[in-house]
Design an enzyme around this catalytic site. Sequence first.
Site, PDB file in Angstrom:
ATOM      1  N   CYS A   2      21.422  -6.310  39.874  1.00 25.56           N
ATOM      2  CA  CYS A   2      22.673  -6.458  39.131  1.00 25.56           C
ATOM      3  C   CYS A   2      22.727  -5.538  37.917  1.00 25.56           C
ATOM      4  O   CYS A   2      21.694  -5.144  37.375  1.00 25.56           O
ATOM      5  CB  CYS A   2      22.814  -7.884  38.649  1.00 25.56           C
ATOM      6  N   ARG A  27      21.648   1.095  41.470  1.00 28.49           N
ATOM      7  CA  ARG A  27      20.701  -0.022  41.450  1.00 28.49           C
ATOM      8  C   ARG A  27      20.856  -0.929  42.667  1.00 28.49           C
ATOM      9  O   ARG A  27      19.979  -1.727  42.955  1.00 28.49           O
ATOM     10  CB  ARG A  27      20.909  -0.854  40.179  1.00 28.49           C
ATOM     11  N   TRP A  85      24.188  -8.247  42.836  1.00 28.28           N
ATOM     12  CA  TRP A  85      23.384  -8.224  44.060  1.00 28.28           C
ATOM     13  C   TRP A  85      23.044  -9.675  44.336  1.00 28.28           C
ATOM     14  O   TRP A  85      22.328 -10.309  43.560  1.00 28.28           O
ATOM     15  CB  TRP A  85      22.127  -7.383  43.815  1.00 28.28           C
ATOM     16  N   ASN A 111      22.460 -11.017  34.255  1.00 28.86           N
ATOM     17  CA  ASN A 111      21.414 -10.550  35.176  1.00 28.86           C
ATOM     18  C   ASN A 111      20.236 -11.497  35.038  1.00 28.86           C
ATOM     19  O   ASN A 111      19.911 -11.913  33.925  1.00 28.86           O
ATOM     20  CB  ASN A 111      20.917  -9.151  34.800  1.00 28.86           C
ATOM     21  N   GLY A 112      19.553 -11.769  36.141  1.00 30.91           N
ATOM     22  CA  GLY A 112      18.385 -12.643  36.073  1.00 30.91           C
ATOM     23  C   GLY A 112      18.600 -13.882  36.922  1.00 30.91           C
ATOM     24  O   GLY A 112      19.538 -13.960  37.712  1.00 30.91           O
ATOM     25  N   GLU A 508       3.353   5.409  53.314  1.00 27.79           N
ATOM     26  CA  GLU A 508       4.527   5.816  52.552  1.00 27.79           C
ATOM     27  C   GLU A 508       5.565   6.474  53.474  1.00 27.79           C
ATOM     28  O   GLU A 508       6.771   6.242  53.334  1.00 27.79           O
ATOM     29  CB  GLU A 508       4.109   6.747  51.395  1.00 27.79           C
ATOM     30  N   LYS A 512       9.428   5.145  53.980  1.00 26.38           N
ATOM     31  CA  LYS A 512      10.596   5.993  53.724  1.00 26.38           C
ATOM     32  C   LYS A 512      11.519   5.992  54.928  1.00 26.38           C
ATOM     33  O   LYS A 512      12.726   5.851  54.789  1.00 26.38           O
ATOM     34  CB  LYS A 512      10.183   7.455  53.443  1.00 26.38           C
ATOM     35  N   GLU A 515      13.304   2.471  55.492  1.00 23.41           N
ATOM     36  CA  GLU A 515      14.255   1.981  54.489  1.00 23.41           C
ATOM     37  C   GLU A 515      15.547   2.780  54.449  1.00 23.41           C
ATOM     38  O   GLU A 515      16.584   2.238  54.120  1.00 23.41           O
ATOM     39  CB  GLU A 515      13.626   1.866  53.101  1.00 23.41           C
ATOM     40  N   HIS A 531      -6.933  -0.617  69.110  1.00 19.54           N
ATOM     41  CA  HIS A 531      -7.134  -2.065  68.989  1.00 19.54           C
ATOM     42  C   HIS A 531      -5.804  -2.813  69.103  1.00 19.54           C
ATOM     43  O   HIS A 531      -5.722  -3.975  68.736  1.00 19.54           O
ATOM     44  CB  HIS A 531      -7.838  -2.386  67.671  1.00 19.54           C
ATOM     45  N   LYS A 630      17.541  -0.870  43.598  1.00 17.97           N
ATOM     46  CA  LYS A 630      16.603   0.046  42.942  1.00 17.97           C
ATOM     47  C   LYS A 630      15.572  -0.704  42.104  1.00 17.97           C
ATOM     48  O   LYS A 630      14.414  -0.334  42.062  1.00 17.97           O
ATOM     49  CB  LYS A 630      17.387   1.044  42.084  1.00 17.97           C
TER      50      LYS A 630
HETATM   51  O1  M6R Z   1      10.268  -0.098  40.431  1.00 19.14           O
HETATM   52  P1  M6R Z   1       9.046  -0.374  41.264  1.00 19.14           P
HETATM   53  O2  M6R Z   1       8.208   0.821  41.482  1.00 19.14           O
HETATM   54  O3  M6R Z   1       8.256  -1.535  40.759  1.00 19.14           O
HETATM   55  O4  M6R Z   1       9.635  -0.800  42.675  1.00 19.14           O
HETATM   56  C1  M6R Z   1       8.812  -1.201  43.727  1.00 19.14           C
HETATM   57  C2  M6R Z   1       9.550  -1.187  45.042  1.00 19.14           C
HETATM   58  O5  M6R Z   1      10.650  -2.057  44.994  1.00 19.14           O
HETATM   59  C3  M6R Z   1      10.027   0.210  45.422  1.00 19.14           C
HETATM   60  O6  M6R Z   1       8.976   1.115  45.471  1.00 19.14           O
HETATM   61  C4  M6R Z   1      10.726   0.177  46.788  1.00 19.14           C
HETATM   62  O7  M6R Z   1       9.808  -0.111  47.799  1.00 19.14           O
HETATM   63  C5  M6R Z   1      11.445   1.502  47.055  1.00 19.14           C
HETATM   64  N1  M6R Z   1      12.672   1.220  47.745  1.00 19.14           N
HETATM   65  C6  M6R Z   1      10.663   2.443  47.873  1.00 19.14           C
HETATM   66  O8  M6R Z   1      11.324   3.607  48.171  1.00 19.14           O
END
Ligand code: M6R
Length: 635
Positions: A2, A27, A85, A111-112, A508, A512, A515, A531, A630
């Site tokens: 949010c 965000r 959100w 927010n929160g 990683e 990527k 997502e 395995h 974000k």
């Molecule tokens: O802000 P942070 O690095 O703590 O966030 C952690 C994850 O939410 C963040 O890395 C998320 O997995 C991204 N979407 C990855 O691209």
Amino acid sequence: MCGIVGYTGQDEAKDILITGLKRLEYRGYDSAGVALECASPATPGAPASGVTLSVIRRVGKVAGLESELSAFGAPSACGIGHTRWATHGRPSVANAHPHTSCNGRIAIVHNGIIENFAELRAELERRGHTFASETDTEVFAHLIEEAYEGRPDDPATGEPARPGSHDLMTAVREACTQVVGAYGLAAVCADEPGVIAVARKDSPIVIGRGERGSYVASDVIALIDATRDVVVLEDGQFARLTPEGITYTDAEGTPIEPAVTHIDWDIDMAEKGGYPDFMLKEIHEQPRVVRDTLVGRMVGGELDIDELGLTMEELNLIDRVYVIACGTSYHAGLIAKNLIEAWARIPCEVEAASEFRYRNPIITPSTLVVAVSQSGETADTLAAIRDARIKGAKVFGITNVVGSPVARESDGVIYTKANKEIAVASTKSFIGQVVSLTLLALLLAQVKGKLTTGQVRMLFRELGNTAEQIQWILETQGEAIHEAALACKDAHSALFVGRGMGAAIAHEGALKLKEISYLHAEAYAAGEMKHGPIALIDQGFPVIAVATKSPVYDKTVSNLKECEARGAQIIVVATEGDEEIRAIADHVIYIPPVRDAFSAITATVPLQLLAREVAIMRGCDVDQPRNLAKSVTVE
Ligand code: M6R
């Protein structure tokens, strides 16, 4: 997640709020809204202040809200806005913020999470309040209303009636005493035109004073047009904004003078700069991130991380390291584990913060916890930091956001110098994290006497060379990446494999791809294929391998041969000059020769680009993937 914006001053509030909300879109959100103070029609019975609140909310993009507002003619110089959100209650107009009190004279954005909202809501309903949404947030509007207007007798508890404060700031402070949970809050009241009351606990709030008014936001990016000097509100601090100025108080209402932080990046850095999307722009910024993260780290031939908050003696006593993080930041931790254990010979465990916080890990005063977070706001990482500190660990933060909760709650911090990262998928901040963690590993190794100063200097120089190596990949491997993307764009699933560093990089790469392209992807240590996962492989199944020249290169190639024999389509990130790999690979993407310890910094880049190409080919929004935010500020 949010986002909050608020403005009171001499200009048209709705324009400023929409600009701010657009800046917060990155965000992640599902609905948006504003509350504007507007002059009431001069009719009998109109309120004494001559002001009413107009609340306009929409599900979907801020652009939809903007077009609705363009038809809204009433001028307004004070208002608050929000991108939501969904957590409590689905995305809908009723659940979108701002939320209002029963009499419609008070509006809030929040927010929160309010943890005791169910109890508070039941009590408020018993006292006659009517709720219009399913959200936890709405209780705040009603609590403020009671504190402002006065509260009737509560027959159920026997609590006697209380008079109202008739002062918005006092009412907000009073409401906060009843709430358990996290909040960044901004409130307006039609009976106090021009005033915005702001509160903060565990959810970021920044405040700025411009030439033509006062601003509040949950992220500095929403107010940087107006000012570069901002106050990052601390937990338990409150602010009262008016067109003329801002006053700050603590929980008792005593005036305070918070520190002012100067923001030294400008808005151009947060715009696309000619790239079609933020993700591509941010991938191309990575050589700069490597250089900037290393600036000032080698002073007089000595590695210098003076923000660490630990003396050399304290560092020398460290006998166990935990890296705690989430998502991409967790993958940076997997790479750090390899380096810390190889160089400093200290056991290093990497844990998802969401697991660490509930697991009662073994922590002693000689444990170093390294908390890695791009945003510095991730709820699980913050909770894990607090838990680790209570148990006696030293906590060191690695974050991209100056003054963020992770920075403030850690004993020391390294900033990753990635500058604002807008695309939801982390790219440049990951590179900044890996470089920073590499520095930490070098420092631990030096302090422990496992590497000499000369060795550290040499490794530092090689680390710096990765900036040019990334540049080389960006300039030369576009075509190969495009071909590889065509080969997997129609797949239903893909496997990413590697060994050693390559396994960490594979994780990683898989994150990527899934997502942003919504193509299912898994990462496996290549040696684990037989395995179980090898059962998935049939004709054309994409296997994406990190097989750079390393001590485990031959082993990785053997694992790939097993996949090839079962019909897999093999895409390999390999070392420039490796022609043999073409015998088993359908597509090869090269990185320049690099020491295995630094291969994550370069070999991740083609995987970022591959994920982006596949996402675009599949028609996905690479910057704002569905369901993701974000900053993940809820558990
Ligand atoms: O802000 P942070 O690095 O703590 O966030 C952690 C994850 O939410 C963040 O890395 C998320 O997995 C991204 N979407 C990855 O691209």
